[in-house]
Structure formats: C-alpha cells, structure tokens
Design an enzyme around this catalytic site. Structure first.
Site, PDB file in Angstrom:
ATOM      1  NE  ARG A  51     -20.802  25.708  11.848  1.00 24.54           N
ATOM      2  CZ  ARG A  51     -19.988  24.749  12.274  1.00 24.54           C
ATOM      3  NH1 ARG A  51     -19.051  25.026  13.128  1.00 24.54           N
ATOM      4  NH2 ARG A  51     -20.099  23.516  11.815  1.00 24.54           N
ATOM      5  CB  THR A  52     -27.916  26.499  11.141  1.00 23.56           C
ATOM      6  OG1 THR A  52     -26.887  26.668  10.169  1.00 23.56           O
ATOM      7  CG2 THR A  52     -29.157  27.237  10.690  1.00 23.56           C
ATOM      8  CE  LYS A  80     -44.840   7.667  16.893  1.00 21.00           C
ATOM      9  NZ  LYS A  80     -45.793   8.330  17.794  1.00 21.00           N
ATOM     10  NE  ARG A 101     -29.600  22.936   8.152  1.00 26.18           N
ATOM     11  CZ  ARG A 101     -28.307  23.207   8.363  1.00 26.18           C
ATOM     12  NH1 ARG A 101     -27.498  22.274   8.785  1.00 26.18           N
ATOM     13  NH2 ARG A 101     -27.833  24.423   8.157  1.00 26.18           N
ATOM     14  CG  HIS A 129     -28.070  27.773   4.768  1.00 22.16           C
ATOM     15  ND1 HIS A 129     -28.768  28.366   5.807  1.00 22.16           N
ATOM     16  CD2 HIS A 129     -27.100  27.014   5.357  1.00 22.16           C
ATOM     17  CE1 HIS A 129     -28.244  27.976   6.963  1.00 22.16           C
ATOM     18  NE2 HIS A 129     -27.244  27.157   6.714  1.00 22.16           N
TER      19      HIS A 129
HETATM   20  C1  NCD Z   1     -23.660  24.784   5.746  1.00 19.68           C
HETATM   21  C2  NCD Z   1     -24.953  24.074   5.387  1.00 19.68           C
HETATM   22  O1  NCD Z   1     -25.581  23.451   6.232  1.00 19.68           O
HETATM   23  O2  NCD Z   1     -25.313  24.200   4.229  1.00 19.68           O
HETATM   24  N1  NCD Z   1     -23.438  24.826   7.110  1.00 19.68           N
HETATM   25  C3  NCD Z   1     -23.984  25.849   7.832  1.00 19.68           C
HETATM   26  O3  NCD Z   1     -25.170  25.964   7.966  1.00 19.68           O
HETATM   27  N2  NCD Z   1     -23.149  26.742   8.357  1.00 19.68           N
HETATM   28  C4  NCD Z   1     -22.485  24.316   4.975  1.00 19.68           C
HETATM   29  C5  NCD Z   1     -22.183  22.850   4.916  1.00 19.68           C
HETATM   30  O4  NCD Z   1     -22.848  22.021   5.515  1.00 19.68           O
HETATM   31  O5  NCD Z   1     -21.202  22.537   4.244  1.00 19.68           O
END
Ligand code: NCD
Length: 305
Positions: A51-52, A80, A101, A129
């Site tokens: 999703r993100t 590397k 991320r 997040h």
């Molecule tokens: C979450 C995350 O990555 O922290 N997912 C997200 O971005 N919607 C929650 C999770 O991974 O449990």
C-alpha cells in the site's frame, strides 16, 4: 517544513490543511491532474510494502508527475555495501522528492541530511510511519467528523507497531482523547512513547490484556498485526501471533458507531467475516492513503492549486 520524518513535524494547522486538500482532491480529482507535471517522485523501499509504495506512486501519477525507484534493496547498490546516505544523495540528483522505507530506525533522518530534496519517511523500523498516520487521520475525520473527544483502542503489537506509535503521537494533541491499549504483556507500548506523549500531556489511558472488557466503550478500534520481522525469536512470534482475533461474534458488544481500523496487511487478527460489517474502515484507510499522499506531495513541493 522541508522533510516529513515524524508526524510531530507537522503543526495542527498543517494537518488540517492536508486533510482539507485531500478532501478537495476526492471531490474534484481532475483539477489536480497536471499539478506535478515534469516532477519526479522516487520511492526507495529497503523493506517490503504494498500500500505505502503503490499509493505514493499512484498519487504522483495522478498529479501528472512520474515515478522511479526500487521496491527491494536487492535491486540497488546497497547489496554491494553502499550506505543508505550515499544512495539517497545520489537519488536526490535524479528526483524532486523521495519517499523511503528502511528497517533501521532513523535511517530516513540520516538520509535527509545529505540531500536538498524533500524526504518522506515511509516507515523506519519499529519507530514511526507518519504517512500512514495521515491516512488514518483523514479516515477518522471523514468517519467521525472530528479528531477530538474520542476513545481509541489499540490492539495487538503495540511494541513494534510503528503505525500505533505515530497515531498516538498525532491524536495526543487533540482535546478529550483517551486510549485503551490492549496487548499481550510482551507487546505493550514502549516507555518512550508513554513518557513522551501520554504522561507529558496528561492523557488518560489504560493498559489491559482483555479486549472484551473495554470494547463497548470504544469509538475506534485500531487492530494491528504482530510484527514478525521485528522479533528476535520465531517461537515468541508463534506464541503471540494469534493473541487477538476480531470476529462478528466478538463485535456484538461494540458500539453501533464503532470504526474498526487496521493499517493492513492483516494476517489473522480480523476475520474476513468482519469485512462486510458497516463499521469496518480498513479499506477506506487504503483509499484515503492515496489522496492524503497527493496532498502531502503538493505541500512538500510547495505547489499551490
Ligand atoms: C504498516 C507498516 O508498514 O508499518 N503497513 C502499512 O504501511 N500500511 C503495518 C504493518 O506492516 O503491519
């Protein structure tokens, strides 16, 4: 504001502005379709995501911009041995804005010191997040019509769940917020979140292992997955992973106007039988995530519509 590392980087009026812009985009998406023409978003994902990452990419495409990047560190020179800061400095020469991320807490912050383009933290380890929180806030605002005066239950992995930490940090600034933290003893909210946000702001909260006791009182129930990848020991994960499973039967005692939220991915903690319940909001969070990221890209690129 140049970068978005943590939800506390945003003032309350900036959060309001983002929610307003997202609502305007939802009602008139065509108006925004060329606002980021010739702008490039890079998504640098050193950790898995559905999703993100895809909502960031869809957001930029819907604003008329383009996207580049990688979805696993295997596809980048980090295999590397390149440092994350060198990678981000490099990408800063190719893109106008970066969403990243990383499994290490603080990696996006370190990277932000090495580039002039805006960096968005799309999740750093068990820490924070902020863009999931913006999607959550937009959802709460649309469902409840307010961000204040809410009793919010968080259930599941409150230790490693970064979405939980960020949403607590965001909601704690509003009046009349109370929390119920439901988790196994091994997965309680970290002390730094409690001391920094709850105790300093004198916010009422209870900690419990029992979901049934407090469920009838909640306006919002925010379920979370047990974060397998952050455990040191697989046996502990297996022991704790099914601590809470939300079913239609369990929900009988909950309020008619409860909002059931989850950042997703769900593993086992919400039965699919709950999906048709009108109180289920987790796929609304998914949809809202794209619109609030569109609003955030416009804000960080300083594009006025
Ligand atoms: C979450 C995350 O990555 O922290 N997912 C997200 O971005 N919607 C929650 C999770 O991974 O449990």
């Amino acid at each position: 504001m140049k970068h978005l590392m943590d939800i506390t980087d945003l003032t309350t009026s900036q959060i309001d502005e983002l929610i307003n812009t997202a609502n305007k985009i939802i009602s008139d998406p065509e108006k925004y379709q060329d606002t980021c023409k010739r702008k490039k978003l890079a998504t640098l994902f050193f950790e898995p995501s559905t999703r993100t990452r895809l909502s960031f990419e869809a957001a930029m495409l819907e604003l008329g911009g383009s996207v580049l990047g990688f979805s696993t560190s295997d596809g980048s020179s980090s295999v590397k041995g390149e440092s994350v800061t060198d990678t981000v400095q490099t990408v800063g020469y190719y893109a106008d804005i970066i969403a990243m991320r990383h499994p290490k807490e603080g990696a996006p912050l370190a990277a932000s010191k090495r580039t002039t383009v805006p960096i968005i933290n799309a999740g750093d380890g068990g820490h924070s997040h902020p863009t999931q929180t913006l999607a959550d806030l937009l959802t709460i605002q649309r469902e409840k019509g307010r961000l204040a005066n809410l009793t919010v239950g968080f259930c599941g992995d409150l230790k490693f769940g970064r979405t939980v930490h960020s949403l607590i940090n965001a909601l704690s600034r509003y009046e009349g917020i109370e929390y119920v933290f439901i988790s196994p003893k091994e997965l309680v909210i970290p002390d730094y979140v409690k001391a920094g946000m709850l105790d300093n702001n004198k916010i009422k909260y209870v900690e419990t292992t029992n979901i049934d006791e407090f469920l009838p009182k909640l306006d919002i129930l925010y379920m979370t997955r047990v974060q397998r990848e952050r455990f040191f020991n697989e046996a502990d994960y297996i022991r704790l992973k099914d601590s809470y499973i939300l079913t239609p039967d369990k929900l009988k005692s909950a309020r008619e106007d409860l909002s059931i939220m989850h950042p997703l991915p769900r593993v086992n903690e919400i039965s699919v039988k709950v999906d048709d319940d009108l109180r289920a909001c987790y796929f609304k969070q998914v949809k809202n995530g794209k619109y609030i990221r569109m609003a955030l890209i416009l804000m960080l690129l300083d594009i006025k519509v």
